[in-house]
Structures are given as structure tokens and as C-alpha cells.
Write an enzyme that holds these catalytic residues in place. Sequence first.
Site, PDB file in Angstrom:
ATOM      1  N   GLY A 172       0.742  -1.359  -0.264  1.00 41.55           N
ATOM      2  CA  GLY A 172      -0.165  -0.057   0.306  1.00 41.55           C
ATOM      3  C   GLY A 172       0.981   1.321   0.106  1.00 41.55           C
ATOM      4  O   GLY A 172       2.095   1.298  -0.037  1.00 41.55           O
ATOM      5  N   ARG A 196       4.008  14.434  -7.030  1.00 43.80           N
ATOM      6  CA  ARG A 196       3.652  13.312  -7.972  1.00 43.80           C
ATOM      7  C   ARG A 196       1.871  13.640  -9.297  1.00 43.80           C
ATOM      8  O   ARG A 196       0.603  13.825  -8.625  1.00 43.80           O
ATOM      9  CB  ARG A 196       3.909  12.191  -8.109  1.00 43.80           C
ATOM     10  CG  ARG A 196       4.648  11.962  -7.451  1.00 43.80           C
ATOM     11  CD  ARG A 196       5.764  10.424  -7.484  1.00 43.80           C
ATOM     12  NE  ARG A 196       4.548   9.825  -7.275  1.00 43.80           N
ATOM     13  CZ  ARG A 196       4.693   8.196  -6.494  1.00 43.80           C
ATOM     14  NH1 ARG A 196       6.085   7.829  -7.421  1.00 43.80           N
ATOM     15  NH2 ARG A 196       3.900   7.332  -6.191  1.00 43.80           N
ATOM     16  N   ASP A 211       3.963  -4.878  -7.673  1.00 40.91           N
ATOM     17  CA  ASP A 211       3.390  -3.062  -7.291  1.00 40.91           C
ATOM     18  C   ASP A 211       4.042  -1.651  -7.662  1.00 40.91           C
ATOM     19  O   ASP A 211       3.638  -0.591  -7.083  1.00 40.91           O
ATOM     20  CB  ASP A 211       3.508  -2.791  -5.614  1.00 40.91           C
ATOM     21  CG  ASP A 211       5.064  -2.815  -4.853  1.00 40.91           C
ATOM     22  OD1 ASP A 211       5.946  -4.210  -5.201  1.00 40.91           O
ATOM     23  OD2 ASP A 211       5.791  -2.191  -4.589  1.00 40.91           O
ATOM     24  N   ASN A 212       4.830  -1.605  -8.484  1.00 37.01           N
ATOM     25  CA  ASN A 212       5.794  -0.193  -9.477  1.00 37.01           C
ATOM     26  C   ASN A 212       5.640  -0.892 -10.799  1.00 37.01           C
ATOM     27  O   ASN A 212       6.303   0.188 -11.344  1.00 37.01           O
ATOM     28  CB  ASN A 212       7.398  -0.810  -8.971  1.00 37.01           C
ATOM     29  CG  ASN A 212       7.768  -0.529  -7.443  1.00 37.01           C
ATOM     30  OD1 ASN A 212       6.793  -0.132  -6.994  1.00 37.01           O
ATOM     31  ND2 ASN A 212       8.615  -1.002  -6.850  1.00 37.01           N
TER      32      ASN A 212
END
Length: 492
Positions: free
Chosen positions: A98, A183, A259-260
Site C-alpha cells: 500500500g 506527483r 506493485d511498481n
Amino acid sequence: MNAVIHDSPAVVPGLAWNNRFAGLGPDFFTELPPTPLPSPYWVSRNQALAGEMGLAQPWFESQEALALFTGNRVAQGARPLSSVYSGHQFGQWAGQLGDGRAILLGELQTAAGAQEIQLKGAGVTPYSRMGDGRAVLRSSIREYLCSEAMHGLGIPTTRALCVTGSDAKVRREEIETAAVVTRTAPSFIRFGHFEHFSYSDQHEQLKVLADFVIDNFYPACREGAQPYASLLQAVSERTADLVAAWQGVGFCHGVMNTDNMSILGLTIDYGPFQFLDAFDPGQVCNHSDTQGRYAYNKQPNIAYWNLFCLGQALLPLMDSQEQALAALESYKTVFPQALEGRMRAKLGLSDARPEDKTLIESAFKLLAADKVDYSIFWRRLGGFVPGAANEAVRDLFLDRPAFDAWALQYSERLAHVDQGLRADLMLKTNPKYVLRNHLGEQAIQAAKVMDFSGVDTLLTLLQAPFDEHTAHGSFAGFPPDWASSIEISCSS
């Protein structure tokens, strides 16, 4: 000194917030405000991106904006949250992960379209896993510059609006100061979001997520016989194009965990990364990657492995495993075609011929044999003249006869090419400036003593990397000897 979040909300003039991701429901995130930092200051502002988004310049330079993008103030209409996801890290199932240090403020309806705004380094979340929820100045500058460098190269990526800093202390390998990078992206949804709900048997939530992504980002998939298989195929093809772009420009992503990996085919999560100096196909840019899993030459296969994990996660929504496998097959076709197309453009070839594949493969072997500087080779090759000595390129090689043999092969191919058009294409395809590790390191060291001019200079060069920028030609030179000793790890 303890920082306190402002009670009054910040207002972003002229822009409205939307919170589509928050509309998915509480199973997908935890709502929480960012944790403020004491005495924040500007490190760098991306005026070009701010202009594209429609942010008013006076406001973007205000104390209110500084407070908002540091996490010391919450915007009116925003719903700050951290999302939950899971993933495979270095090939192993890591379970629940997460947003451990990232907080999504919401989504702004900007002049460039809907853009999610996320603060990275904004404090502890329920997913921090014993971490401090902070980012350091070093890693924040690297992400800020590299995301804009990728955008300047025309490679899909998240982007960075600004970096703010604070004298608050953060412990990594040593004591460093905190920073926050803001971002932006149409969405920060990752492969790991789908894995989370699939592995935990929350198939209703998995469907909600997949429908959200299809309806908002892949509407054409609704027309397919099986929308979720169509989604997997579309993501596979975008990912193939993305990794081909990385390979073409010599970019290494040091943490290609599931997860990236962006569901939109964006470059995301700039932790350890590197643009190649000397061309080494086995280059590993992450000091923590002791097995070399994410080496440059392994990235294409790792991307497919990650897509296979995504396919497994989506299986509960499909009719059969064969459907998923068929959807993944497109990667095997799209990637080599996309890479060959990019390499052909780097060679200045606007049309395709059967011999091009051999020419490209032999160029890679030639560069690897002498570990030739990757970016400088391609930029200098733009001045290649068939039949001439071509010393500027030839002198990059120790094995001159090997280069001469390849140059003859290249010259024969160029007999079918307009030389003016070739040179123009190569100048627009082979960047003069990339974010080499030593350039980032020099800017970071200066920033540590509050000199941010190096960050701003690099930002300007990297946003237009194909231009000459004659006053800054030294930034396009060979790396110093000490550059090879720079180690980048996952720690920050």
C-alpha cells in the site's frame, strides 16, 4: 519544532477537485490527512507542468501552495487518502503493501485533463509497515528530475510538479533531511491493486476496480467479447511499448516489482534507476538487487512475468485460463516490434528492411564488447557519413576493425536513405542529455547546502533533451571516474 496542519483549507484557483478513486469505497483506501513538516521551503517548481495544468503562476509561487504541496494544508474539495495494494517483490509474494508514504490528495480537472495529485513523503499511513512515511531530499530530487526527463524523452511516465524540503531529520543509511515530491498522473493504480483483491478473494471489489479502470481509461475494452481479457491485452501492449522505450534509451528501472507497474503503462516509482553510461547489458542499477533480477537485459522478460501475475489476478473475472494466456500473447509480438522500431529510428531509418534486425543486433554486440558510452554513441552517430573515416564515432571503440566492419554494413543500408532526413531523425531520436547518476548526485550535493540551481538547470535540460543547449554542453560529456562508484538502493 512540531508542525501543525492549517485549519483553513487551501484553494487552488480556477481548478476543481474530483475524487473518483475515493468513490470506489473504503475497501480500497484509508482516508487521512498528510502529516505536516516544520518550516517548509521550495526546492524546485516545475513551471512548465504547472502551466500545462492551468495552475496560476502567482498562486503556484505562494505560501499557500507551499503549504499544500508539503502536506501542511489540505485543499478545499480534496479527500486525502492512501490506497491499499499488494504485490510480488523481487519475485516473491509480499502480501499487503500500500501507499506507505504517499497520500493522494484527489484529482484536479486541469487544462491537460484529469490529473491525480499525490504527495510522496507526506507521513505515516496504515500501510507504512514500520516505516516513517517520509522521503528524503536525495530521493525526491532524483524522482522529480527523472520523471520529467522521461517525459522529455517522450516515454510514458508519472510527472512531478514540485519538490519541497524541510530541516526535519530522517534516518536512512545516515541522517538526512525530509522532502516531499508532488506527483501527477491520470491514475496511480498498479498491478498490485488487482493482486490485492484477487489474492484475498475479494472478487466483488476486484470487479469494481477492473470496471473503474475500463470505464475511465480503456473504454474500448467494453466492446470486446470478454472485457477483462481485453483489458489484460491492452495493458500488455502498453507495457510492451513502455519497456521497448526504456531499452531504446538505455534506462534501467531498479525495482520492477508488480506493485511498481502502472496499469496505464506509465513509468512509476523512481527509486533506484539509471540511464546507462558504458553499455553493459547486465547492468544492475539497484544495490539492493543482489541477484540481478532487474538488470537492463532482463527487463523485457520481467515485464512479461509481471503481466502474467496481473493475468492471474484477473482470472476470477474471466471465463478460462486460456483467455488470459491468449491476452498475454500480444506482448510477445508488440515488444520486439516496438523495440526494433525504436532502434531503427535511432539509426535514422524511416523504413523497414529485412536486414535491419541484424544491423541492430550487431550494434548492441559492438557496444557491449567495448562498453561504449550508450548515449554519446547514438548522438555522435547522427553525424555519420557513409564512406568517411567517422573518427568521432570510431574513436569510442577499442576494437576499431570491429567498428569498421559494422560501419560498412551501416553504410550499405544507408544507400537507400535520404541523408538529410536521416540526420534530422537521429537528432530528434537520440538525446544529447539524459539524467546520468553523477549529474543527479552533483545537484543533490548542492541542494544539501541550499543551492538548488543545479536542480533547476537539469530540469531545463532534461525537459528538452534533444536540443543542443550549447551553454551547458558539459552536461552531455563522459561521466567522471567516480560515477561508477555511485550506489543506489531501495532504502530511501
